[in-house]
Design an enzyme around this catalytic site. Structure first.
Site, PDB file in Angstrom:
ATOM      1  N   HIS A  83       1.442  67.865  55.052  1.00 49.16           N
ATOM      2  CA  HIS A  83       0.756  68.691  54.136  1.00 49.16           C
ATOM      3  C   HIS A  83       1.646  69.945  53.957  1.00 49.16           C
ATOM      4  CE1 HIS A  83      -2.358  71.060  52.356  1.00 49.16           C
ATOM      5  NE2 HIS A  83      -2.958  69.852  52.006  1.00 49.16           N
ATOM      6  N   ASP A  94      -6.500  62.409  53.465  1.00 47.29           N
ATOM      7  CA  ASP A  94      -6.409  61.018  52.759  1.00 47.29           C
ATOM      8  C   ASP A  94      -5.995  59.936  53.559  1.00 47.29           C
ATOM      9  OD1 ASP A  94      -6.934  62.012  50.318  1.00 47.29           O
ATOM     10  OD2 ASP A  94      -4.708  62.541  50.099  1.00 47.29           O
TER      11      ASP A  94
END
Ligand code: ACO
Length: 436
Positions: free
Chosen positions: A313, A371
Site C-alpha cells: 500500500h 482487498d
C-alpha cells in the site's frame, strides 16, 4: 490552517537568493511546506510524480497514519466504526462531520431510501451494453449518465444541488450495480425494497427474483455492511484525487463521481480485489498451497512482473487496519456458510503467512491490504468476481462526495492544474512534407 513556529528556507548552491517558505501544522500528522509562491519567487516548480510528498489539499475528513496502521474517519477509529456503527451512520459521519443520534439516523436513512429507484429510462440505456460488458465499464457510463436525468442537481456551486445529488448518488449506486449484475445474468431487474437495510436491499436487488421469496441472511448483510464501511473513504487516494481534480473544473457531481469510478477500476487501486481473487484462483489451478513457494519466487523475480495482489500500500507501511477487520468478517461468513475449509481462504492464509515472514516483503514493508480478504468474502456471498470493484465504487461514493463537497466549500480551492518538467523537443520549424 495553522502556521507553525518555524519556517523552511530553501537555498541554492549557485548563489541565487534563498527563499523562506511558510510551514503549516495539521491537527495530527506531518506538517506541510507551503510552496504556492515558489514559482513567483524563484521561477521553479517542484517535481513530485505520483505525489509522493505533496499534500494536494487540506482536509478534515479522513486521517491515515501509515506507520501505525491507523485509519480514522472524522477522528473515529475504523475498528470502532466497523463494530459499533452501520454504513448509514458512517455516511452521515463522512458527509456532515458527526455521527447521527437515533432521530437523525432515521431521518437520513429515510432520505436515502426515498431515492433508491432510478429513472425507468436507465434500463434502456443499460440495454445498449453487451451482456458480457465489464460492470465497471457499465458503471462508468451509468453514473455519468445520471447527469442527464437529474438536471435539478447538477450545479456543483449550489449547496442544495450538492446535497440532493449526494443523497441520490448514495441511494442509487446499489440499484445501478445490481442492475449491471442482473443484466449480465439475463435476469429481470429487481426494484429496491425500502423496508430493508442499505446492505439488505442491495442483497435483495442482487439475488432475489420475481418468482421466489428471498430472505436476507443477517450474517451476509452484516458482512456486506462492513465491506461498505471499510471502503467508504480513504483520504486523497487516486480515485478521490481524480474526483477532486475533475470537480475542480466546476463539472457536475455525477460527472466527477463517474471519473472516480473510472480511476478506481485500475488493478493498482480498486481493481486489486478482482485481480487478487483471479491470482488465488490461478495458484489454486496450478496446485494450490503446494505451489505457493513457486509463486512467491515469481513475485520476487524483478523480471517476472508478477505482483502479490492484495499486498502493499502506498500509505500503510505497517499493516492495513481494514485487512484485519476483513479477515475477521471472512472467517465469520465462511463459518456461517459452512465453507470453513474453503481452499481459496486456506491458500490466502498460507500466502499471507509466508509473505509476512519473507525478507522481500518484510524489508519493503509489504502487508496485506483490505482487498486481500474482501474478494474471498464477496465470492462466498455469491458475488461474481467481475463485480467486486463495482461494489467498492458503491461504497466509496460517499467518500468521493464528502471530499468533493469539502473542496468546493474550501475558500482556497482552485482548478487543479499540475505543472511539468518538459523533456521534449525545443522549438523547431515544420518542413515541407517532401523534405521531412
Ligand atoms: N508484490 C510484490 N512486490 C511489491 C508489491 C506486491 N504486491 N507491492 C510493492 N512491491 C515492491 C515493488 O516492486 C517495489 O520493490 P523495489 O523497491 O525492489 O523496486 C517496492 O515493493 C515498493 O513498491 P512501490 O510500487 O514503489 O510502492 P507504491 O507505494 O508505489 O505502490 C501499490 C503501492 C501500487 C499498492 C503496490 O503495492 C501494488 O501494486 N500492490 C498490488 C496491488 C494492490 O493490492 N493494490 C491495492 C491497493 S489498496 C486499494 O486500492 C484499496
Amino acid at each position: 490552517m495553522k502556521l507553525a513556529d518555524n519556517k523552511a528556507t530553501l537555498s541554492f548552491s549557485n548563489g541565487s537568493p534563498s527563499v523562506d517558505l511558510p510551514v503549516y501544522q495539521g491537527n495530527v500528522g506531518p506538517d506541510v511546506i507551503d510552496i504556492r509562491k515558489l514559482y513567483a519567487q524563484t521561477g521553479m516548480f517542484t517535481y513530485d510524480p505520483g505525489f509522493l510528498s505533496t499534500a494536494s489539499c487540506q482536509s478534515a475528513i479522513t486521517y491515515i497514519d501509515g506507520d501505525k496502521g491507523e485509519l480514522l474517519y472524522r477522528g473515529y477509529p475504523i475498528e470502532q466504526l466497523a463494530t459499533q456503527c452501520d454504513f448509514m451512520e458512517t455516511c452521515h459521519l463522512l458527509l456532515y462531520g458527526n455521527l447521527p443520534d437515533a432521530a437523525a439516523k432515521i431521518d437520513f436513512t429515510k432520505r436515502v431510501t426515498n431515492h433508491t429507484m432510478v429513472n425507468e429510462q436507465m434500463q434502456f440505456f443499460l440495454r445498449g451494453f453487451r451482456r458480457d460488458a465489464h460492470p465497471m465499464a457499465i458503471m462508468t457510463g451509468l453514473v455519468g449518465a445520471l447527469s442527464a436525468f437529474y438536471h435539478d442537481s447538477t450545479d456543483i456551486n449550489n449547496p442544495e444541488h450538492r446535497e440532493i445529488s449526494a443523497i441520490r448518488l448514495i441511494a442509487k449506486m446499489p440499484t445501478l450495480v445490481a442492475m449491471a449484475y442482473k443484466y449480465s445474468a439475463g435476469q429481470p431487474y429487481m426494484y429496491p425494497k425500502n423496508k430493508l437495510s442499505y446492505a439488505g436491499n442491495f442483497l435483495h436487488m442482487m439475488f432475489a427474483n420475481p418468482c421466489e421469496d428471498y430472505e436476507v441472511n443477517p450474517v451476509i448483510e452484516r458482512a456486506l455492511d462492513r465491506i461498505f464501511v471499510l471502503h467508504a473513504d480513504h483520504e486523497q487516494n487516486a480515485s478521490t484525487s481524480t474526483v477532486r481534480l475533475c470537480g475542480s473544473s466546476g463539472t457536475n457531481p455525477f460527472a466527477a463521481i463517474a471519473a472516480g469510478v473510472a480511476c478506481l477500476w485500475g488493478p493498482a487501486h480498486g481493481g486489486a480485489n478482482e485481480a487478487c481473487l483471479n491470482m488465488l484462483e490461478d495458484i489454486q489451478r496450478m496446485g494450490g498451497v503446494s505451489k505457493v513457494g513457486q509463486f512467491m519466487d515469481q513475485v520476487k523475480d524483478k523480471n517476472s512482473n508478477v505482483k502479490l495482489m492484495g499486498f502493499g500500500h502506498r500509505v500503510y507501511k505497517n499493516y492495513d487496519p481494514r485487512a484485519k477487520l476483513m479477515q475477521e468478517t471472512c472467517k465469520e461468513v465462511l463459518t456461517s456458510l459452512g465453507l470453513e475449509n474453503d481452499p481459496l481462504f486456506k491458500l490466502a492464509m498460507a500466502l499471507e503467512k509466508i509473505a509476512l515472514e519473507d525478507d522481500y516483503f518484510v524489508q519493503r514493508k509489504l502487508y496485506p491490504n483490505v482487498d486481500f480478504y474482501s474478494g474471498i468474502v464477496q465470492r462466498a456471498i455469491g458475488i461474481p468476481v467481475s463485480l467486486f470493484t463495482a461494489i467498492f465504487a458503491l461504497a466509496r461514493t460517499v467518500g468521493w462526495i464528502a471530499q468533493l463537497n469539502e473542496m468546493i466549500g474550501d475558500p482556497e480551492y482552485k482548478i487543479g492544474r499540475p505543472r511539468q518538467l518538459f523533456t521534449g523537443s525545443v522549438r523547431r520549424d515544420v518542413l515541407p512534407i517532401a523534405q521531412r
